[in-house]
Structures are given as C-alpha cells and as structure tokens.
Enzyme design. Structure first.
Site: not given
Length: 304
Positions: A2-3, A59, A93, A112, A271
């Site tokens: 998500p940006e 963010k 989760h 995560r 990256r």
DNA sequence: CAACCGACCTGTTCGC
DNA sequence: TGCGAACAGGTCGGTT
C-alpha cells in the site's frame, strides 16, 4: 505494497464507517504490532474515547480520538483493515481489534506482521502529538505531501538539487516525499522518461518539471481509481482499478505502452525497478559512470 | 550525504 | 511430486 493512493482509499473508507464511534476496548493477538505499548496499557488508553477524525499522512493512517489521543496505523506490506461484528470469527492473521460501543470491531490483520500501530498523546507544552518515552513528534520524519498545493515545482526543484544520489532510492525516501513506494516510483519515472539511476541533481529543468508533473498525475489518477490491487493489497476496504493503468511495474518483458520495447527489470538498492530501455535512457556520461561502478563491484566480487 | 546490508515476517512462485 | 531458494518490499538501525 500500500502506497499513498491505497492508504488514502483505506482511510476514506474507514472514515465513512467509524467516524463518531466510541471505542470500548482493544485486544491484541500479536503484541509487537504495538509500537510502544503493551496490550493492557494500550487497551486502557483507547477505551472510552471517540473517533473524531480519520486522515492520512504519507503512508500512515491517522485516527484522532477524543482527549488529544491519536492512533497511527502503518499497513507496511500486508496490513489490512476491516469492520466486522465482534461476534464474527477471527481470521488467521488478526493482530489487533478495536471493539466499538455499537458491537462492531475494527480489525487489523497482517500476514507478515510488519504493520505497526502507534499511540500518541498531545504534549501539554508543545501542543504536538508525541509518543510516550523518547519518541519524537508524530510527523517528524515525513516529507512533503505530493498532492498538496504546497508541493510546487519550485519547492520540488530545490529539494531535488540538494541530493547527489540516484532518483529511484530518493523517491522511495519518505523524508524526501511522503507516500511514494515501489509501484508509483517506477510509474512516475516512466511517465517522466527518466532512468531510475539518474543522479537527482543532474536533471535539467524540463526533466524536473516532467518528474514533478508525473508524480502528481500518477498519484492523483491512482487515488481516483482507489489504488492498485496487486499481490497483497486486496480486500473489502481497498479494491482498486489502477493496476490496469500501470505501464511498467511488474510488466517485465511486456511491451512499453509508448514505444513497444520490452520492459526490463533491474535491481537498484536491493529493490526491483522496471524501466523501458527506449523511453528511459541514461545520458552517456551517467552511463559511463554507472558501468565503472558495476565493473569495480564485479572486480571486488571476483577478487574474493 | 550516500550506499549497502541484515533484520523483521510469511506466502507464493520458480528452478531443478 | 517435492523441496529449497528466491522473491515480494516498507522501514529501521548499523556500517563503511
């Protein structure tokens, strides 16, 4: 993942669902989700407070509560928010849930476990929101908001010229500009026809102007489309349609929409970066410098 | 200031 | 089919 556009979408959706609601408790299934508090202290600090504002900075999702308390939620890569009846079963989760007075829960799930929730309180002296302990003011590390009118070409130029580093890592630096991540960095560079390895202070004025415009245009379009739903970023509070508009991100080998050359993938600062070899060229001088760096790196590796 | 690395995590995809 | 490696990538802290 998500940006800025995805976080903006989640914040807007959340706002519409919970503004004015009162939190009566919190339960935490993964204590490290909480930046500074243990679960008991956290629950005590939010209980009884009303949700007065829901916004975004970079963010970060910012939830302001009554009595000068604020929550921050960083989704990192796989964080998701959802609303559910408190009686509904938890998903695998689930990391944190806020129980609301009306029987619903705001649920934060995160496969995560990178996502983090912070709790800030207004400092009596400075009037700023600060974290308990030695944590600094809330937005100390956030650069300018690229969609704000104050993010002018002039301001952007001044900032760009203060950096000798390469464009791609700079765009990902949240203290340089807030909210850009890997997807929109690659897309903005493609739109501006700039190579990600170009040195920030090597741009000519038209390059700077195109990059400024590209950043704003791609982010604005993505916000309008509720973000890109790609890989981990999906779900009830964030399905978007921007993924269909992406020109280079994760399109290695497919044709550039502008010139048809196959998109290449390279690794910069660890990256993935996606570039069109036709539209995004390194100037000769920069290219020579880049090849020298690559040679010395492989020579060092070979000498080992 | 700049570059790079490991750590934090788990699910999916890839190569053999 | 099975299995480990590679990959996904936002951010922090440490080192060169």
């Amino acid at each position: 993942m998500p940006e800025l556009p995805e976080v903006e979408t989640v914040a807007r959706d959340l706002r519409g669902l919970v503004l004015g609601a009162t939190i009566v408790g919190a339960r935490c299934a993964w204590p490290r989700t909480l930046r500074t508090h243990d679960p008991d202290r956290f629950a005590a600090a939010v209980a009884g407070r009303t949700i007065e504002r829901v916004g975004r900075r970079g963010k970060l999702i910012v939830v302001e509560l009554s009595d000068g308390v604020a929550l921050t939620i960083h989704l990192k890569m796989t964080g998701r928010l959802s609303l559910a009846p408190a009686t509904a079963a938890d998903d695998d989760h689930l990391r944190l849930a806020f129980r609301l007075e009306d029987g619903r829960e705001i649920r934060f799930s995160d496969t995560r476990k990178f996502g983090r929730v912070g709790l800030y309180e207004r400092d009596q002296l400075s009037g700023e929101l600060v974290e308990p302990g030695e944590g600094g003011p809330l937005f100390a590390r956030q650069g300018p908001e690229p969609l704000e009118p104050s993010f002018t070409l002039r301001a952007f130029r001044t900032r760009l010229r203060g950096h000798r580093g390469r464009l791609k890592p700079l765009l990902l630096d949240q203290s340089f500009i807030a909210g850009i991540g890997n997807i929109y960095a690659d897309e903005a560079l493609w739109r501006a026809r700039l190579h990600p390895l170009r040195a920030a202070n090597s741009l000519r004025p038209p390059d700077e102007r195109r990059l400024h415009e590209a950043i704003r245009a791609v982010l604005a379009e993505a916000v309008e489309r509720r973000g890109s739903s790609v890989r981990d970023y999906r779900g009830p509070m964030g399905d978007g349609t921007m993924q269909g508009q992406l020109a280079v991100y994760q399109r290695t080998g497919r044709p550039c929409p502008r010139c048809g050359r196959p998109i290449r993938r390279l690794v910069i600062a660890g990256r993935a970066s996606h570039v069109c070899p036709g539209c995004q060229r390194l100037p000769r001088a920069a290219r020579a410098a880049q090849e020298a760096v690559a040679r010395s790196a492989s020579a060092a590796a070979g000498a080992d």
